[in-house]
Each structure stands twice: as structure tokens, then as C-alpha cells.
Enzyme design. Sequence first.
Site: not given
Length: 386
Positions: A31, A176, A281, A286
Site C-alpha cells: 500500500t 487491497e 471534525k 464533518w
Amino acid sequence: MHTYEGLIEGRPGEFDWPEVDERSAAAMCYTSGTTGDPKGVVYSHRSIYLHSMQVCMSDGPNLAQGDRALAVVPQFHAMSWGLPYAAFMIGASLIMPDRFLQPAPLAELIAAEKPTLAAAVPTIWQGLHLHLEHHPQDISSMREVLIGGSAVPPALMHTFEDEHSVSVLHAWGMTETSPLGSVARPPAGTTGEEMWKYRYTQGRFPASVQARLVGDDGAVLPNDGTSVGELEVRGPWITASYYGVDAADKFDKGWLRTGDVGSITPDGYLSLSDRSKDIIKSGGEWISSVDLENAVMGHPSVAEAAVIGVPDEKWDERPLVAVVLREGATTTVAELQQFLAGKVAKWQVPENWTLIDAVPKTSVGKFDKKRLRADYHDGGLKVTRL
């Protein structure tokens, strides 16, 4: 330096294929580590074969026998998004640019080789467009460019369509997921603004990929286009573990926890708001860094923009916008802030701005927000607060 002919000279003309377990390991990629340490993902012979079939599907990337595919995305990034394997499967020609990923040599390669399909992260195409503004050339041999790795600014999609006659195909995936997870082909018959609404999304999941949204309390959320949760996926080319690493928190009873936050419509189209570690946040609400980046990059003077959350005494966190201006642009951060009026909610408009020479990037061309946060923490950014 070796030539292909030299390497095969004197070698047998046939090869006896070994009998192997289709579920045994065939390859491994790591990754990119944009939000944490890189982790190894092992692909089996079976998963690569099935993933290659999906790359050739008409509702997927639609790689065909007559295509000349330009794989700008490197081999070490989810195996070049599976393009080399799919090209061998379907009989397509494959164009590989080696290490010459800069806009000028890429433009020369497109002119010389006339690819019909290409794939790369957004920053590659942003750089190519800026190059073409000063060095115009026809790149319309490409019917589509597949863009993934991070969200595509809508302004970039329209620019390629309107100025270069090239359609941008938005896709979502991860190392993934081999990496194909979803592709934004609109439903048949949609046109105009309705079509664009679908193209802005991360797309619809193929039949082999199951997806669901999970809330903070672990409850599965409805696919109603409004409920927002963490995306979890599973399927035959999606990993169930990392190599040599115990990362139980990344998996949920067979589902991969992607770390991406978003919603899914009743007809199965995914819209991502942010990475869970990148979402800001602020005062209990959000703020999507992706939405702010797309809005800022809609300004004609902006080449790149990256948004991170920084500490704030009153609101806990507020967005900081790091902006790279186009060459010769003199736009001020105050003008950029004013540009956002009416494009995002008033309480989301950032007060913190910094002008930088370039957004730091990972080895695969994604914005490296870890480095940007470190630069801010170490005092390496000159921040203007409006």
C-alpha cells in the site's frame, strides 16, 4: 542494456506451464501508506485472472483487443492497476512510459504512440493539461483516461472533455482490491446534467464486489444516497489479510474496512466524502477535505490544492488549504476564499491558507497529507489566517 531479441536468442520456442494451485501467491504489492505504514498485499493467480476479466468488461474499464493502453500508473502500484495482465488476456497493445512520467515526455509519447486508453492518478493529468496549455497538441486518440487513486476534480473532467475531446472515466479502488472496486459509467440513456452527476461519483460496483456502509456504532446503513458511513467491501480479488502483519482492525468478519467514508445510492453508485483519517471534525460537524479541494481547484488560477485539518481552540479543528498557483498567477488567498462563497457552506469556508510551490506526493503521485501535516507541525508552512 538488453534487447528482447538478445534475451530470447537460443532459448526454446515453447514453454511448459507448471501446474500450480490457483489460490497460491503470484505477486505482492505494498500500500502507498498515505494514512499509515505501507502494508503488503498478496495477490493469487486466481484473483489476478478474475480481476483481469473485469478490466475487459464493457461496464468496467472496457479494455478491448484493438486498444493501445498507456499504463502511466507504475507496476509497483497495484500491479499497474492490472492493465498488463488484462492486456495479455484480451490481446491489447500495451504502452509503458518507463520512468518518464513528466508532462513533456508523456505528451511526446502520446503523440508518437497514439494510445486509445490510458490510466493514471489525477496529478498526472493535471500536469499534462498545464503542459498542453503552453504546448498544444492533439491527444484525442485517447477515447478515455481512467483516473483513480484519489478523487478527480470535476473541473479536470470538464477540461479534458471540452478542450481535449477526451472522456475521463472516474474509478475507485485500493491496493487491497487489486485495485478495481467501482467504475463511474452512467446508466444507459442518461444525458446532460444527469449523466454528469453519475460521472462525478466513484461509480458502481461490479457484480463480483459486494459493498456496504457501516456507521460508528457498527450498524449497517441503508444505500439511500444520504446515509454516510465507512465503506466495507469483499469479493474474489479483495484481500482478507496483510502479509506478515496483524491488522485485525482493518477487517470485519470477511469484509475489508477501506477507511473511506461516503454514501451509496439505491442504484448502487458510490460517492466518497473523504478518507476517515482526512475528514475534518469542526465543532461537532464533518468537513470533507475532498469537497474543499475540488472547489478550490475550480478556480482558474489554481494548479493544485490540498486540504488538511489543523488544531483550533474554539472548533477543535479547522481546514487549512495549501495552494499551488498556476505559473504567472497573482491571485491572493483572500480572493480564493471569496471564490468559495456559495460553493460550500459558509461555516466550511477555510480561514487558514498557505501558498506552496508543490503539494508533496507519494511514490505513486497521490497527495501526501502526512508530510503536509508534518510541515505544518514543524512550522514549515507560512500560514495566512483571514
